[in-house]
Structure formats: structure tokens, C-alpha cells
Design an enzyme around this catalytic site. Structure first.
Site: not given
Ligand code: AMP
Length: 622
Positions: A320, A325, A340, A370, A411, A486, A492
Site C-alpha cells: 500500500k 489514487r 478519486r 496509485e 493495480f 466499500r 487495507k
Molecule cells: P485509504 O485511503 O486509507 O482508505 O486506503 C485506500 C487507498 O489506498 C486507495 O484509495 C489507494 O489510493 C491507496 N492504495 C495504495 N496502494 C494501493 C494498492 N496497491 N491497491 C489499492 N489501493 C492502493
């Protein structure tokens, strides 16, 4: 259609909490409308002026609205702010102030839905110098033509806060109710008074139905030949054999409508297609390159075990990254990049456009990725906070490209000569790998591995963190891509941050349903000289009970008020969780907590954590 008719619908929607009632109110509104009106009404009921995929914003803040209200109502800004504080809603404020004024003015010409919509659309076109005052003029003109109740909803529409409790799910169900028949099981139909309504009966049931009900159905239908697809039968009740069949057909049609929305990102278009071409038309809708769709979102898990429970074993494990995004669209040599929130940031990222032109072999595709920034000197990872500087840049873009270069990490695949969201993730990933020609510091597939071993996932997690990334994503290999949801198809897993004990030093009177309560808490850490320094605002995730509790604790401590903002004596302390700490030019501590959440009140501790601790935690992140 007169705008006042729509306002009546808004009022009815606002007066009920029931989703079923809201659905019916909307379905009645949608039925029998011409295509253009239907498009417009669907948008306005969702509180939108443009379709969700359109990168257009009318750019009017509450502050600007206060200025417009000043112009039409004749009140001072202070009077308006005072009224706003007591109503917690600028829409209601507009209604109250104009209501008082209206008694002295002449009757006005009637507003139509079309006029309101067209005028609001025009606001997005005002740009450059003088655009603010043109916006104020235009809004105040519209408000001066409206009845007080109409003004309330115009203000809310402009501020994108309708307070109707109408989400996408309700709009989808209203489209279903308006343009598809009602399905009843045979036994239900016998108990129900069907007299007068048009009725179709599953052919197999006809004789029985006629005997029992003693009237002839309008026609029979052969469900197995799925005639429903061919006829305009939204006004019919359809009688089928049993409850299970009713459930199955209803579920199928709901999924078709939902899918049509997922691919178009436009309920106006879905509604018009449902009305004119039914299931068949909806099934024909597909994504279009350069029209962004909602991104699939990730659930959070706290352990590897919980991750596997959610996405199944084996799973796809990705690093991650702490980037941005990006949904990348490519067609006939042209590339566009969307955030996003579906904003078009192509201009700000010419390097991404170049990387995709060079490194993506397919010609007609949409990629989920990303964008990750790196240090041009040593190639090390740079956090999102720095990268974010590039997003809003209008000038000297090339300079930023050199200063904060980026790498694209694809990804997932959303579209390849047609939508692929119904295909499973491992298939999509394989296709994606096959179309990317990797090149260091330009475009590279995400770090990815398939495993079912907890130890291996742990090792990947550690490796990802040690390389400066945020953690890992775990993904269900068999899952489809669900735009905007979601759902637990990807999760994550991030390490939990230490918490901070912070003092509440300010707050804000809330708006809307929560007016009368203090919220949006300003948090402070302890500076070297014993003063409190701001480190963030805790604004989301508070329950009604917590807000009530907070208000009770803080109200007696208020030392000064400025509009809706209050300053309080530093006596209430909270333990706050957060995603990360960033440097901040605006807060007096020089740091800002990202997404702070209330863990609990700290009654047991003497004083807040120090600035030095905040600085230490900030450093330990990198
Ligand atoms: P969060 O923003 O904490 O909800 O985490 C989700 C976000 O992680 C996604 O919207 C992406 O922008 C980011 N992200 C980073 N690496 C990845 C990955 N390998 N696959 C999917 N999302 C990722």
C-alpha cells in the site's frame, strides 16, 4: 414544470425518515416525465447540478452565499451570520430573511425547474477576475425571483447540502419503482385488490387466476421467455407463481439498474434508459473512456487473520503506497487522469500522460492505479502530502514535474475494449500485467504476490513498511470490481499509530440537524512555554451522544465567540487516534493530525502531550 412543484416534493422528502416513503415520493415524481425533465429532476433530487462524472464545480462557498444573501435581503453580514448560527442552515436562513422582506415586495414571476437548473449551470462558466462578483450577482438575481421556500432549496442546492436523506440507493429504488412493474406472488395477488390496475399473469397461472379472482388479466406473460424485456410494462402488476420467484426477479432487475449506474455514473441517464428501453436498454449501457467511474474503496482490517477472513484464501497481497489514487483513461493515443473525486488532473501530470503513452500497450482502456512521488536526488519515497502540491498547480507545471517526479503503479483494470468489472480480480490483474511495459521511475506494476500464508503476508507487510510505504492491501482473487462501494473485496492493513492526549481549545457550533451542539473540536498540544498549540480539528465520526456530552462539558468554558467559532478554557482533554501527522503551515504547532478520531475523554491525566512528543511521532513515521 414549476420549481414550486419540486419544492413541494423536497418538503415531503424532508418530512419523512422512511426510505420506503422517500422512494415512493420520488418514483411518483419521475413517472411520466419527458426525457430532459427526468434527467434534470434526478440530478436535482440528488443535490447535483451536473452529472457525477462531470468535472464541473460552480465554486460557491458559504461565505460567498452570505454575500449574495446580503444583496437580496438587505441584511448586514453580521445579521445573516447570527441567523445562520441559530438555524444552522443557510438555506433556512435565506428563507427566514427573504420571508421578512417579501411582505413588502411585489409578487414575482414564477420560477421553473428548467430556469433554476440552467442558471445554476451557468455559474460554473464564470472564471477569472471578477468571477466572484458575477456569481454573487447571478445567485442573488435567482434568489430575488424566488419565494422564500424556493430560496431555501436553491441555497442548499448551490451549497451541495440538500438535507433530504436521499442517497444513491433511494434514487436507484425510485427508478425501479417508477419504470418497472410491481411483482406479486399468486397468493399475495389474491389477497390484494387489483381492480383497475393493469395486470399481467404468468401464462401458467392464467386459468387459476381467472377462477379465483373472477376477472381477466390484460394479458399473460411468459416469464421464461422473459417478455418483460420487450414491453413497456411499468404500469402493470405482474403476477408470478411464488414469493421466491418475486424475490429473484426483483433482485435481478435491481442488479441490472445498479450495474447500469456503476458503469455510467449517471442516474439521469439510467432513469431515461429504464423508462424508454427497460432492462434491455440498461443492459446495453457500458462505460465510456474519458468518463470516470467511482473508485472501489477499501475496508480496514486490524490483523492479517481478519484480512484473510474478509477476502478469502489465497489472496492477492499488494504494497500500500502513500500516493494518490488515479484513474487513468486511454483512447486513440489520448490519455486523461482523474482523482478519486473524479477531478480531471491531466494538465497537472504531463509526466503521467507520457508514462502511460509509452508504457500502456492497450489503446482503449481504464486503469486503476496509485501515483507515487519520489525524491529526484536519491529516488526514495516521498509522502502524499508533498505530492498533493502538484494537484492544484495551474502554473509552472514543468518545474513541479522536476521537483516532485512520480511513478505510476497500476493495480487494477476497469475497462479494456469494454467494461471488465464483472470479471474476477485475478483475471483483470493478469490482463493488466500483459498490457504494461514496465520502466523504472515511469510506470511499474504494483508490488504484488498471491499467497495464503500468514507468515508470508507478515513478511511482506514488514518489507513494505521498511521501504517507507503505508502497509499492505489484501484482495479477493474472485471478486468483481464494485465502483463506489466499500465492499470487502479489498482491505487495507496498516500499523496502528500511537495516540495523543490533547486539550480541546476551541469548537464550532454545528449546522443542520446538529445545530445547538458544539462540534469540530480544535485540539492543542502543550508548547514549551506552557501555552496550547493547535494540532488539528476533530470533526468527523462523533455520535449524537458524544456531541451532546461535549457541548455540556464545553459550553460553560466558552471564553469568546466569533461567528460560529468559539474559544474555550483548556479543561477538557481527549485521547485522539489519527492516520498520520503532517507538517502544517496553518496550525500554530506546525503540525496537523490527519483524520483525528475521538478515542475517549481523558479524565485521569493532568496535562496534554507536548509539542516535542508530536514532533517525535512525526519523525518516527518516516
Ligand atoms: P485509504 O485511503 O486509507 O482508505 O486506503 C485506500 C487507498 O489506498 C486507495 O484509495 C489507494 O489510493 C491507496 N492504495 C495504495 N496502494 C494501493 C494498492 N496497491 N491497491 C489499492 N489501493 C492502493
Amino acid at each position: 414544470m414549476d420549481y414550486s412543484e419540486l419544492v413541494e416534493v423536497y418538503q415531503r422528502l424532508e418530512s419523512t425518515q422512511s426510505s420506503l416513503e422517500k422512494t415512493t415520493i420520488l418514483s411518483q415524481l419521475f413517472k411520466g416525465k419527458k426525457d430532459e425533465d427526468l434527467q434534470r429532476l434526478v440530478k436535482l433530487c440528488m443535490g447535483r447540478i451536473f452529472s457525477a462524472w462531470k468535472d464541473e464545480d460552480i465554486g460557491i462557498s458559504s461565505k460567498l452565499m452570505v454575500k449574495a444573501l446580503k444583496k437580496v435581503s438587505g441584511n448586514t453580514e453580521d445579521e445573516i451570520t447570527q441567523e445562520w448560527k441559530s438555524t444552522g442552515d443557510l438555506g433556512r436562513t435565506a428563507k427566514n430573511l427573504l420571508g421578512k422582506k417579501k411582505q413588502q415586495t411585489f409578487a414575482v414571476q414564477k420560477l421553473t425547474v428548467e430556469k433554476v437548473h440552467e442558471n445554476l449551470k451557468k455559474l460554473a462558466g464564470f472564471e477569472g477576475s471578477g468571477s466572484q462578483s458575477r456569481k454573487i450577482d447571478s445567485i442573488s438575481e435567482l434568489l430575488s425571483m424566488s419565494e422564500p421556500e424556493e430560496a431555501k432549496y436553491i441555497v442548499r442546492t448551490v451549497l451541495r447540502n440538500m438535507r433530504l436523506g436521499v442517497g444513491e440507493g433511494i434514487i436507484r429504488d425510485a427508478v425501479l419503482e417508477a419504470f418497472f412493474p410491481k411483482f406479486l406472488s399468486f397468493s399475495e395477488a389474491l389477497g390484494e385488490d387489483l381492480g383497475g390496475s393493469a395486470v399481467l399473469v404468468d401464462g401458467k397461472l392464467k386459468d387459476e387466476f381467472v377462477n379465483e379472482k373472477s376477472f381477466e388479466p390484460e394479458a399473460t406473460i411468459d416469464l421464461e421467455e422473459t417478455k418483460i424485456r420487450e414491453e413497456n410494462i411499468s404500469d402493470y402488476d405482474i403476477i408470478v407463481s411464488d414469493e421466491d420467484t418475486v424475490k429473484k426477479i426483483s433482485e435481478d432487475i435491481k442488479n441490472i439498474v445498479q450495474h447500469a449506474y456503476d458503469v455510467t455514473n449517471d442516474f439521469g441517464e439510467v432513469a431515461v434508459t429504464a423508462k424508454n428501453r427497460g432492462v434491455e436498454g440498461l443492459s446495453d449501457l457500458d462505460m465510456e473512456v474519458f468518463r470516470p467511474v467511482n473508485a472501489m474503496l477499501a475496508q480496514k482490517v486490524d490483523s492479517i487473520e481478519e484480512g484473510f477472513e474478509t477476502v478469502g484464501k489465497p489472496a492477492g497481497i499488494d504494497y500500500k503506497y502513500d500516493g494518490m489514487r488515479a484513474q487513468i483513461h486511454k483512447k486513440d493515443g489520448e490519455v486523461k487522469v482523474f482523482t478519486r473525486r473524479l477531478d480531471d488532473i491531466t494538465e497537472q501530470f504531463p509526466d503521467v500522460v507520457e508514462a502511460v503513452k509509452e508504457g500502456v500497450e492497450a489503446e482503449n482502456c481504464i486503469i486503476d492505479s496509485e501515483i507515487v512521488a519520489y525524491d529526484p536526488d536519491d529516488g526514495s519515497m516521498v509522502p502524499f502530502q508533498k505530492l498533493s502540491k502538484r494537484i492544484k498547480r495551474k502554473y509552472n507545471i514543468e518545474e513541479m514535474v522536476d521537483k516532485i517526479p512520480v511513478e505510476v503503479r497500476p493495480f487494477d483494470l476497469i475497462y479494456l475494449e469494454g467494461s471488465v468489472i464483472k470479471e474476477n480480480y485475478s483475471k483483470r490483474f493478469e490482463k493488466l500485467e500483459n498490457m504494461i511495459e514496465e520502466s523504472e521511475k515511469s510506470i511499474r506494476m504494483v508490488d504484488h504476490e498471491v499467497t495464503e500464508s500468514d507468515e508470508r503476508v507478515n513478511a511482506l507487510q514488514q518489507k513494505s513498511l521498511s521501504e517507507g510505504h503505508e502497509g499492505i492491501m489484501m484482495k479477493n482473487l474472485h471478486a468483481e470490481y464494485k465502483p463506489g462501494s466499500r465492499v470487502g473485496y479489498m482491505v487495507k492493513l496498516k500499523p496502528v499509530m500511537e495516540t495523543l492526549d490533547l486539550m480541546i481549545i476551541g469548537a464550532e457550533w454545528s449546522e443542520g440537524r446538529r445545530s445547538g451542539w458544539l462540534g469540530s473540536l480544535t485540539l492543542g498540544c502543550k508548547g514549551d512555554d506552557g501555552e496550547y498549540l493547535e494540532v488539528g480539528k476533530l470533526a468527523t465520526g462523533l455520535t449524537d451522544e458524544q456531541l451532546e456530552d461535549i457541548t455540556e462539558r464545553l459550553e460553560p468554558l466558552i471564553v469568546s465567540e466569533d461567528g460560529r467559532q468559539v474559544e474555550v478554557r483548556p479543561e477538557v482533554m481527549v485521547e485522539a487516534e489519527f492516520e498520520e501527522i503532517q507538517k502544517s503551515p496553518t496550525y500554530s504547532s506546525g503540525y496537523a493530525l490527519r483524520f483525528p478520531r475521538l478515542k475517549r475523554f481523558r479524565e485521569d491525566k493532568e496535562d496534554a502531550d507536548s509539542l516535542e512528543k508530536v514532533a517525535r511521532l512525526y519523525k518516527s513515521q518516516n
